[in-house]
Motif scaffolding. Structure first.
Motif, PDB file in Angstrom:
ATOM      1  N   HIS A 153       0.814  -1.213   0.000  1.00  0.00           N
ATOM      2  CA  HIS A 153       0.000   0.000   0.000  1.00  0.00           C
ATOM      3  C   HIS A 153       0.849   1.265   0.000  1.00  0.00           C
ATOM      4  O   HIS A 153       0.409   2.302  -0.511  1.00  0.00           O
ATOM      5  N   ALA A 154       2.068   1.179   0.520  1.00  0.00           N
ATOM      6  CA  ALA A 154       2.977   2.319   0.396  1.00  0.00           C
ATOM      7  C   ALA A 154       3.282   2.578  -1.083  1.00  0.00           C
ATOM      8  O   ALA A 154       3.396   3.734  -1.505  1.00  0.00           O
ATOM      9  N   GLY A 155       3.391   1.517  -1.867  1.00  0.00           N
ATOM     10  CA  GLY A 155       3.581   1.677  -3.311  1.00  0.00           C
ATOM     11  C   GLY A 155       2.378   2.336  -3.966  1.00  0.00           C
ATOM     12  O   GLY A 155       2.528   3.186  -4.858  1.00  0.00           O
ATOM     13  N   HIS A 156       1.172   1.947  -3.529  1.00  0.00           N
ATOM     14  CA  HIS A 156      -0.021   2.625  -4.040  1.00  0.00           C
ATOM     15  C   HIS A 156       0.041   4.116  -3.696  1.00  0.00           C
ATOM     16  O   HIS A 156      -0.267   4.975  -4.527  1.00  0.00           O
ATOM     17  N   ALA A 157       0.430   4.405  -2.442  1.00  0.00           N
ATOM     18  CA  ALA A 157       0.511   5.802  -2.013  1.00  0.00           C
ATOM     19  C   ALA A 157       1.546   6.569  -2.827  1.00  0.00           C
ATOM     20  O   ALA A 157       1.344   7.754  -3.134  1.00  0.00           O
ATOM     21  N   ASP A 158       2.661   5.921  -3.181  1.00  0.00           N
ATOM     22  CA  ASP A 158       3.667   6.561  -4.034  1.00  0.00           C
ATOM     23  C   ASP A 158       3.036   7.069  -5.328  1.00  0.00           C
ATOM     24  O   ASP A 158       3.244   8.208  -5.740  1.00  0.00           O
ATOM     25  N   ILE A 159       2.277   6.197  -5.969  1.00  0.00           N
ATOM     26  CA  ILE A 159       1.698   6.540  -7.267  1.00  0.00           C
ATOM     27  C   ILE A 159       0.616   7.599  -7.124  1.00  0.00           C
ATOM     28  O   ILE A 159       0.558   8.568  -7.890  1.00  0.00           O
ATOM     29  N   VAL A 160      -0.246   7.442  -6.098  1.00  0.00           N
ATOM     30  CA  VAL A 160      -1.317   8.424  -5.907  1.00  0.00           C
ATOM     31  C   VAL A 160      -0.734   9.801  -5.620  1.00  0.00           C
ATOM     32  O   VAL A 160      -1.175  10.804  -6.178  1.00  0.00           O
ATOM     33  N   ARG A 161       0.279   9.853  -4.760  1.00  0.00           N
ATOM     34  CA  ARG A 161       0.869  11.165  -4.437  1.00  0.00           C
ATOM     35  C   ARG A 161       1.510  11.789  -5.678  1.00  0.00           C
ATOM     36  O   ARG A 161       1.395  13.000  -5.907  1.00  0.00           O
ATOM     37  N   GLU A 162       2.170  10.989  -6.485  1.00  0.00           N
ATOM     38  CA  GLU A 162       2.759  11.539  -7.703  1.00  0.00           C
ATOM     39  C   GLU A 162       1.684  12.105  -8.630  1.00  0.00           C
ATOM     40  O   GLU A 162       1.877  13.146  -9.263  1.00  0.00           O
ATOM     41  N   LEU A 163       0.537  11.448  -8.679  1.00  0.00           N
ATOM     42  CA  LEU A 163      -0.569  11.951  -9.497  1.00  0.00           C
ATOM     43  C   LEU A 163      -1.154  13.243  -8.939  1.00  0.00           C
ATOM     44  O   LEU A 163      -1.635  14.084  -9.691  1.00  0.00           O
ATOM     45  N   VAL A 164      -1.108  13.412  -7.622  1.00  0.00           N
ATOM     46  CA  VAL A 164      -1.654  14.625  -7.006  1.00  0.00           C
ATOM     47  C   VAL A 164      -0.792  15.840  -7.311  1.00  0.00           C
ATOM     48  O   VAL A 164      -1.276  16.861  -7.798  1.00  0.00           O
ATOM     49  N   ASP A 165       0.519  15.750  -6.987  1.00  0.00           N
ATOM     50  CA  ASP A 165       1.345  16.959  -7.128  1.00  0.00           C
ATOM     51  C   ASP A 165       2.764  16.696  -7.608  1.00  0.00           C
ATOM     52  O   ASP A 165       3.597  17.598  -7.593  1.00  0.00           O
ATOM     53  N   GLY A 166       3.048  15.473  -8.033  1.00  0.00           N
ATOM     54  CA  GLY A 166       4.371  15.170  -8.559  1.00  0.00           C
ATOM     55  C   GLY A 166       5.406  14.790  -7.519  1.00  0.00           C
ATOM     56  O   GLY A 166       6.536  14.448  -7.879  1.00  0.00           O
ATOM     57  N   ALA A 167       5.069  14.838  -6.216  1.00  0.00           N
ATOM     58  CA  ALA A 167       6.032  14.462  -5.182  1.00  0.00           C
ATOM     59  C   ALA A 167       6.288  12.960  -5.246  1.00  0.00           C
ATOM     60  O   ALA A 167       5.352  12.168  -5.354  1.00  0.00           O
ATOM     61  N   VAL A 168       7.556  12.581  -5.195  1.00  0.00           N
ATOM     62  CA  VAL A 168       7.927  11.173  -5.354  1.00  0.00           C
ATOM     63  C   VAL A 168       8.988  10.792  -4.332  1.00  0.00           C
ATOM     64  O   VAL A 168       9.641  11.645  -3.731  1.00  0.00           O
ATOM     65  N   GLY A 169       9.170   9.490  -4.162  1.00  0.00           N
ATOM     66  CA  GLY A 169      10.280   8.986  -3.385  1.00  0.00           C
ATOM     67  C   GLY A 169       9.885   8.270  -2.122  1.00  0.00           C
ATOM     68  O   GLY A 169       8.758   8.364  -1.642  1.00  0.00           O
ATOM     69  N   LEU A 170      10.864   7.530  -1.591  1.00  0.00           N
ATOM     70  CA  LEU A 170      10.660   6.765  -0.375  1.00  0.00           C
ATOM     71  C   LEU A 170      10.501   7.678   0.829  1.00  0.00           C
ATOM     72  O   LEU A 170       9.652   7.481   1.681  1.00  0.00           O
ATOM     73  N   ARG A 171      11.361   8.681   0.915  1.00  0.00           N
ATOM     74  CA  ARG A 171      11.322   9.670   1.992  1.00  0.00           C
ATOM     75  C   ARG A 171      11.636  11.031   1.390  1.00  0.00           C
ATOM     76  O   ARG A 171      12.249  11.128   0.345  1.00  0.00           O
ATOM     77  N   ARG A 172      11.260  12.086   2.094  1.00  0.00           N
ATOM     78  CA  ARG A 172      11.598  13.426   1.608  1.00  0.00           C
ATOM     79  C   ARG A 172      13.112  13.596   1.484  1.00  0.00           C
ATOM     80  O   ARG A 172      13.607  14.292   0.609  1.00  0.00           O
TER      81      ARG A 172
END
Length: 200
Positions: A153-172
């Motif tokens: 589900h963290a992988g799902h969150a990665d993709i959803v967040r990238e779709l929202v505003d382009g933020a990517v990665g394991l950690r900031r």
């Protein structure tokens, strides 16, 4: 706890919990700096959204490290009731603020970690919704299962967040991505699209 007080499985427990905690943290940072609208936005045809993933994972951990191990989580989670609306664990209602859902997830972590500390890794639980031959998993198996699910589900969150505003990665602080500016990524994506198009 001193070295002499440690049990034979304490290092293994610490390793397993470490991997689980990294996944928990990854899921939660995906909500950082987003509006209440953006954490709730359904961004796939099946409605996947960031706050819903957190709510779902709170239910997962409360069940496997609570009910299953005969150490019930003390708070009732209505979306886990048998008569609850289908998929109600995958989204937050208007009267479930982000702070409430995130706070619940953190309390579930504490309860789960206490279960892991108190119960031997070879202790068996009961998972009535699993197939009969697998219904008595050990705590060790449950730790692996929940860690795998949380990372998924963290992988799902990665993709959803990238779709929202382009933020990517394991950690900031560590994206785990190659360095590249917007132009580099645009060219990279075009290259992938060209290769894919050659298979039409």
């Amino acid at each position: 706890m001193t070295t002499d007080d440690r049990g034979p499985n304490d290092d293994l427990k610490a390793t397993l919990l470490g991997y689980l905690q990294r996944a928990r943290d990854a899921v939660l940072w995906k909500l950082d700096d987003l509006s209440d609208y953006d954490v709730r936005r359904p961004l796939t045809p099946t409605g996947t959204n960031l706050l819903g993933l957190v709510k779902h994972l709170a239910g997962v951990e409360s069940g496997y490290f609570g009910f299953v191990m005969d150490r019930p989580f003390p708070e009732a989670l209505s979306w886990l009731d048998e008569d609850s609306e289908p998929n109600s664990d995958m989204w937050a209602t208007a009267d479930e603020p982000r702070e409430v859902v995130v706070g619940l997830y953190r309390r579930v972590w504490a309860h789960a970690d206490a279960t892991v500390a108190a119960v031997p890794l070879d202790a068996q639980g009961l998972v009535p919704w699993w197939p009969e031959e697998r219904r008595r998993p050990t705590l060790h198996t449950l730790l692996v299962h929940v860690t795998a699910e949380t990372h998924r589900h963290a992988g799902h969150a990665d993709i959803v967040r990238e779709l929202v505003d382009g933020a990517v990665g394991l950690r900031r602080t560590a994206t785990n991505l190659p360095p590249g500016d917007a132009a580099w990524w645009a060219a990279y994506r075009q290259r992938l699209e060209a290769v894919a198009a050659s298979f039409r």
